[in-house]
Design an enzyme around this catalytic site. Structure first.
Site, short mmCIF file in Angstrom:
data_model
loop_
_atom_site.label_atom_id
_atom_site.label_comp_id
_atom_site.label_asym_id
_atom_site.label_seq_id
_atom_site.Cartn_x
_atom_site.Cartn_y
_atom_site.Cartn_z
CE LYS A 46 -23.50 100.87 52.76
NZ LYS A 46 -23.29 100.68 54.15
N GLY B 155 -26.82 102.71 56.85
CA GLY B 155 -27.56 101.28 56.86
C GLY B 155 -26.77 100.18 56.10
N GLY C 247 -24.97 97.30 53.91
CA GLY C 247 -24.93 97.08 52.37
C GLY C 247 -25.98 96.39 51.60
CB VAL D 112 -28.56 101.46 52.49
CG1 VAL D 112 -28.45 102.86 51.70
CG2 VAL D 112 -29.54 101.67 53.67
N GLY D 113 -27.17 99.70 50.45
CA GLY D 113 -26.27 99.27 49.06
C GLY D 113 -26.86 98.79 47.95
CD GLU E 269 -10.32 103.21 43.14
OE1 GLU E 269 -9.41 102.75 43.18
OE2 GLU E 269 -10.03 104.36 42.19
CB CYS F 226 -7.06 99.40 49.61
SG CYS F 226 -6.72 101.22 49.28
CD GLU G 72 -7.48 93.97 50.76
OE1 GLU G 72 -8.69 93.68 50.73
OE2 GLU G 72 -7.07 95.10 50.42
#
Ligand code: NAP
Ligand code: MG
Length: 471
Positions: free
Chosen positions: A169, A200, A202, A205-206, A244, A278, A378
Site C-alpha cells: 500500500k 488507497g 491508510g 487499505v492500511g 521505520e 526521516c 520532526e
C-alpha cells in the site's frame, strides 16, 4: 488529465472496486495533474487472498529462481530510467539531483538482494540442532510518499529473497510513481500473486492489512504516530512488525572539524529531499565558542542555496509535497519564533516568485535549546535548529536527549575521537564526516524511531521465522 483506476492483484491490472477519487496535485503549481481511485477493503482482501495462495508455492522456490526474478525486475526498471526520475520530480517535487540518486539506490537494492541470496544460508546448525530459516508468509508493505518506489524496491526485494509474498500500500500521493513501478514489476514476469498493489487510504487499505489474520508481517515506513497505531493492531494477530519511523537527528560538529566542509555538509543533511527525510540532520550541535564562525558560514551557504523548480539541475530545495505539508512547516517556524528562538536566515512565507507552489524558505534557527519543540519534534521541512554545547560530554547528552534515534552525524578531523563519540550516540546509524548509505548494513531506529532493522542479513531475518529441528 490522467485517471489511475487500476490496482494490481494476482498478476493483473484490475479496476478497483473503490468509488472515491483522490486528486493528484502538482506541488510546483498546485494545479490538478490527475486523479487516482482509492481502493477499498474488498480490494485489499482480494490482494491478501492472492498473496496467501501464491505463498504456498513461492515459499518453496529455489535461490536460483528468486535471483532470476530479481534480475528481471532490475532489467525492467533500467529501461525506464528517465520516466522514473521525471515522475518523481513532477509528482512530489523531489529535486532532479535527489530523484537521480534515489533511482540509483532503487536499482542497487536488487544487487544487494541478489548478494544476500548468494551468501545467506537458510539452514544453520545451532547447538545440536538444525535451524531452518523459513519465510514468514504474506507481508504487508505500507509506505509514505517521500521515496515511494525506493521503499517498494528495498522491501519487495527482501521479501523475494526470503520467499515471502506481498501486499503493497503506497501513499495515494505517489499514484503515478506507483503506476510506473507496477508496470515494470508486471513485465518482470513473477509468479502471479507475489506482489499485489492497492492504492488507497491508510485508514482503509492500511487498516485492513494491519488487522487481516492472513498477513504475517508488516513492514512499515512512516510517521511514529501511525507506526504506533499499526503496532497496536498487529498485536491482535501477533504479526511481526518492522517499523521505520521518524527522526530528529543530531549532527555534532566537534571543535577540530574542518568547518568549511562540515557546515556545508550539515546544510545538505538538513535539507536533503527538501527537508522531507526521516534521516535529516535537523539539530546542529556546535561548540559555543565557535558560534559566530558557524553563523557566518551558514548564512553564506543558505543564501546561495537554490530554491525553486525541482526540474532544474541546480535546484537544491524544491517544494513541500502538499499544501498541508507546507502549512505544517509554516506552523513550526511560527512555533520557533514564539518559543524565543532567533531566525538566522529564512523565516515565514514563500520565497519571492514562487508563490504558486508549496515552497518554503530554507530556515535556520539559532538560540535554540533542546527543550524547544523545534528541537524535539520532526518538522519534515527545510528547517534547521542550531544548538550550542560547551563540552564533548554535553554534546553527547544533548544528542541523546530525544525520543528518536534513527540517525546521527559526527564531524571531526580526528578519526579516533569521532569514533569514540559516535559509539556513545543512541541511533541506528551514525555518519562520520559524510553522508553515505551501506545497503548491507542495518538501517533502523533506536527508541521511538522504530522497531527492527532493514537491509543486509539483519533486515532479511525480519522476514524469516527460525524453526529448530531437534534430533
Ligand atoms: P504517515 O502519515 O505515517 O503515512 C505512511 C503510510 O501509512 C501511508 O501509506 C499512509 O496512508 C499509511 N497510514 C496512515 N494511517 C494508517 C493507518 N491507520 N493504518 C495503516 N496505515 C496507515 O507518514 P507520511 O506523512 O506519509 O510520511 C512521513 C513520515 O514518514 C515521517 O514521519 C518520516 O520520518 C517517516 N519516514 C521514515 C523513514 C524511515 O526509514 N525511518 C523513511 C521515510 C519517512 P495515507 O497515504 O492514506 O496517509
Ligand atoms: Mg498520511
Amino acid at each position: 488529465m490522467k485517471t489511475i483506476d487500476k490496482i494490481y492483484i494476482n498478476g493483473e491490472f484490475i479496476t478497483s472496486q473503490g468509488t472515491e477519487y483522490f486528486d493528484l496535485i502538482s506541488p510546483v503549481t498546485n494545479e490538478k495533474l490527475g486523479q487516482v481511485i482509492l481502493g477499498n477493503q474488498k480490494d485489499t482482501q482480494n490482494a491478501i487472498a492472492a498473496a496467501k495462495e501464491t505463498f504456498k508455492t513461492f515459499s518453496k522456490t529455489s535461490k536460483a529462481e528468486r535471483i532470476q526474478y530479481l534480475k528481471n525486475i532490475q532489467t525492467a526498471i533500467e529501461k525506464r530510467k528517465e520516466e522514473f526520475i521525471n515522475t518523481m520530480v513532477e509528482e512530489y517535487g523531489g529535486t532532479l539531483q535527489f530523484a537521480t540518486i534515489s533511482y540509483t539506490y532503487m536499482l542497487k537494492s536488487f544487487d544487494s538482494a541478489i548478494n544476500l541470496l548468494n551468501t545467506y544460508d537458510f539452514t544453520k546448525t545451532m547447538g545440536e540442532s538444525e535451524v531452518q530459516m523459513t519465510p514468514l508468509g504474506v507481508v504487508g508493505i505500507i509506505i509514505p510518499w517521500n521515496s515511494s518506489n525506493g521503499f517498494i524496491c528495498s522491501k519487495l526485494s527482501t521479501a523475494i529473497v526470503a520467499g515471502c509474498t506481498t501486499v503493497i500500500k503506497p501513499s495515494e500521493m505517489s499514484a503515478q510513481q506507483t503506476q510506473l513501478i507496477t508496470e515494470c514489476l508486471h513485465e518482470a514476469g513473477l509468479p502471479k500473486g507475489v506482489f499485489n498493489i492497492v492504492n488507497g487510504l491508510g485508514e482503509i487499505v492500511g487498516a485492513e492489512i494491519s488487522s487481516n489474520p492472513d498477513v504475517a508481517k508488516i513492514s512499515f515506513t512512516g510517521s511514529t504516530n501511525v507506526g504506533k497505531i499499526i503496532a497496536k493492531e498487529a498485536v491482535n494477530t501477533m504479526k511481526r512488525v518492522t517499523l521505520e519511523l521518524g527522526g530528529k537527528s543530531p549532527n555534532i560538529i566537534l571543535d577540530d572539524a574542518n568547518f568549511a566542509e562540515a557546515i556545508p555538509l550539515a546544510i545538505s543533511a538538513a535539507y536533503m529531499n527538501n527537508g522531507q527525510a526521516c534521516i535529516a540532520g535537523t539539530r546542529l550541535l556546535v561548540p559555543e565558542n565557535r558560534l559566530e564562525e558557524v553563523k557566518k558560514l551558514i548564512k553564506e551557504i543558505v543564501s546561495n542555496t537554490i530554491v525553486g523548480n525541482p526540474k532544474n539541475e541546480t535546484t537544491a530545495v524544491g517544494p513541500m509535497v502538499s499544501n498541508k505539508q507546507y502549512e505544517r512547516v509554516q506552523n513550526y517556524i511560527q512555533i520557533g519564533i514564539d518559543e524565543g528562538a532567533e531566525i538566522l536566515i529564512g523565516g515565514l512565507g514563500k520565497p519571492e516568485g514562487l508563490e504558486k507552489g508549496n515552497f518554503v524558505k530554507p530556515t535556520v534557527f539559532i538560540n535554540v535549546n533542546n527543550k524547544m519543540r523545534i528541537a524535539r519534534e520532526e518538522i519534515f521541512g527545510p528547517v534547521l535548529s542550531v544548538i550550542t554545547y560547551k563540552t564533548e560530554e554535553e554534546a553527547i547528552e544533548i544528542a541523546n536527549d530525544t525520543t528518536y534515534g534513527l540517525q546521527a552525524y559526527v564531524s571531526s578531523l580526528n578519526e579516533k575521537r569521532a569514533h569514540k563519540i559516535a559509539s556513545q550516540i543512541n541511533a541506528g546509524r551514525i555518519q562520520i564526516n559524510g553522508i553515505g548509505h551501506d545497503p548491507m548494513a542495518p538501517f533502523g531506529g533506536f527508541k521511538q524511531s522504530g522497531i527492527g532493522r532493514e537491509f543486509g542479513t539483519i533486515g532479511l531475518e525480519a522476514y524469516l521465522e527460525p524453526k529448530a529441528l531437534i534430533r
